[in-house]
Design an enzyme around this catalytic site. Structure first.
Site, PDB file in Angstrom:
ATOM      1  N   LEU A  15       0.878  -1.000   0.018  1.00 50.31           N
ATOM      2  CA  LEU A  15       0.156   0.020  -0.040  1.00 50.31           C
ATOM      3  C   LEU A  15       0.901   1.255   0.235  1.00 50.31           C
ATOM      4  CD1 LEU A  15      -2.677  -0.922   2.806  1.00 50.31           C
ATOM      5  CD2 LEU A  15      -2.885  -1.016   0.064  1.00 50.31           C
ATOM      6  N   ASP A  16       0.521   2.320  -0.687  1.00 49.43           N
ATOM      7  CA  ASP A  16       1.140   3.587  -0.550  1.00 49.43           C
ATOM      8  C   ASP A  16       1.333   4.133   0.857  1.00 49.43           C
ATOM      9  OD1 ASP A  16       1.288   3.390  -3.453  1.00 49.43           O
ATOM     10  OD2 ASP A  16      -0.436   4.723  -3.585  1.00 49.43           O
ATOM     11  N   LYS A  17       2.180   4.830   1.088  1.00 50.40           N
ATOM     12  CA  LYS A  17       2.801   5.292   2.337  1.00 50.40           C
ATOM     13  C   LYS A  17       1.419   6.005   3.043  1.00 50.40           C
ATOM     14  CE  LYS A  17       5.346   8.759   4.873  1.00 50.40           C
ATOM     15  NZ  LYS A  17       5.970  10.232   4.722  1.00 50.40           N
TER      16      LYS A  17
END
Length: 318
Positions: free
Chosen positions: A137-139
């Site tokens: 998942l993106d940050k």
């Protein structure tokens, strides 16, 4: 050759460099793949190939990854992460926003891997400092993530992901309103040549499909926003964010693909949450895991007032 891990994939298209092909489909960096290829550890149709080799559709590509000593940066850290489920094969967590998944340049520590590495034990050869990150998942995207605790689980989950049997569902708040009919975006995604930090819709990119349905809408006119139930059928980098922006439904708070200057209400990140994940575990069988909507996103929705339309197709979102 020392003991290690063998990864075998089948090329879907002709013409992509083998180092890029493997980097997009494994947890190995492109530079690591290039080193392995130069050492004779990457083969296509049974023959060792160089990093620049162009794969052919239907071709079997194999990379042999030797067992490595754990990196010093992958030490366990006391970072609070909610555990949704755990057994001998997997750890399922609710990743908070702001937490990078894996150590990388600029984020050597303080990552999700550092948070869970102390919980990983290996019965089949995976070192405790190398938890199996199957998907990312993106940050600044919160929500449910699954981590393999051994090689058997890693392989089983990776095959499900590659075979599109890894059912992921997201919640996204966007600018605009797609209406009450389910919609789909089918558009190829690739790295933006003008800015390597971005992805873009381009002919020649990788096949990508995202389905979405409106759950609720808020406000009127140019301030209208809609809460969407999103199901990506493929797993490209930034896919949901890019596809929704392409559909003229940019995610609220997205600093890269969002509406410029539109985040005036204090939401400090993109409104994107990995809400539900369905997988078939090696021993526990088919299971579905749900991560409640993050507190900051729930508060942001509450600040918008009562929705003007509410059509929840799948029950409670929280």
């Amino acid at each position: 050759m020392s003991d290690g891990e063998r990864i075998e994939l089948r090329a879907e298209e002709t013409g992509q460099r083998v180092d890029r092909f493997l980097a997009e489909r494994t947890q190995l960096s492109r530079s690591a793949i290039q080193r392995l290829a130069r050492g004779g550890r990457v083969t296509a149709s049974g023959t060792a190939v160089e990093p620049a080799y162009k794969v052919h559709a239907g071709e079997a590509v194999v990379v042999e990854v030797p067992e490595a000593q754990p990196a010093l940066s992958l030490l366990g850290e006391d970072i609070p992460v909610e555990v949704l489920y755990e057994d001998g094969d997997v750890l399922v967590v609710n990743k908070p926003a702001g937490l990078v998944v894996h150590p990388a340049h600029g984020h050597a520590t303080g990552t999700l891997v550092n948070a869970v590495v102390g919980k990983i034990s290996a019965d089949t050869g995976r070192d405790a400092a190398r938890p199996g990150i199957v998907h990312r998942l993106d940050k600044d995207t919160s929500g449910v993530m699954i981590i393999a605790k051994n090689d058997v689980a890693q392989l089983a989950l990776a095959r499900q992901l590659q075979g599109r049997r890894f059912d992921k569902e997201y919640l996204a708040l966007v600018w605009g309103d797609p209406g009450d009919q389910p919609a789909v975006v089918e558009a190829p995604v690739m790295r933006d040549a003008a800015d390597r930090r971005r992805m873009a819709i381009r002919a020649g990119g990788r096949e990508s499909t995202t389905r979405f349905t409106r759950i609720a809408s808020y406000g009127t006119g140019p301030e209208r926003r809609a809460l969407l139930h999103v199901k990506p059928l493929t797993g490209r980098t930034h896919q949901i964010r890019v596809h929704l922006a392409f559909a003229r439904l940019p995610i609220v708070g997205d600093p890269v693909y969002g509406r410029k200057g539109a985040d005036r209400d204090g939401l400090g990140r993109q409104f994107l949450h990995a809400w539900r994940l369905s997988v078939n575990l090696p021993h526990a069988g088919p299971l579905t895991f749900t991560a409640p909507l993050a507190d900051d996103l729930r508060a942001y929705l509450a600040s918008l007032g009562e929705p003007t339309v509410t059509v929840p197709p799948f029950g409670e979102v929280g």
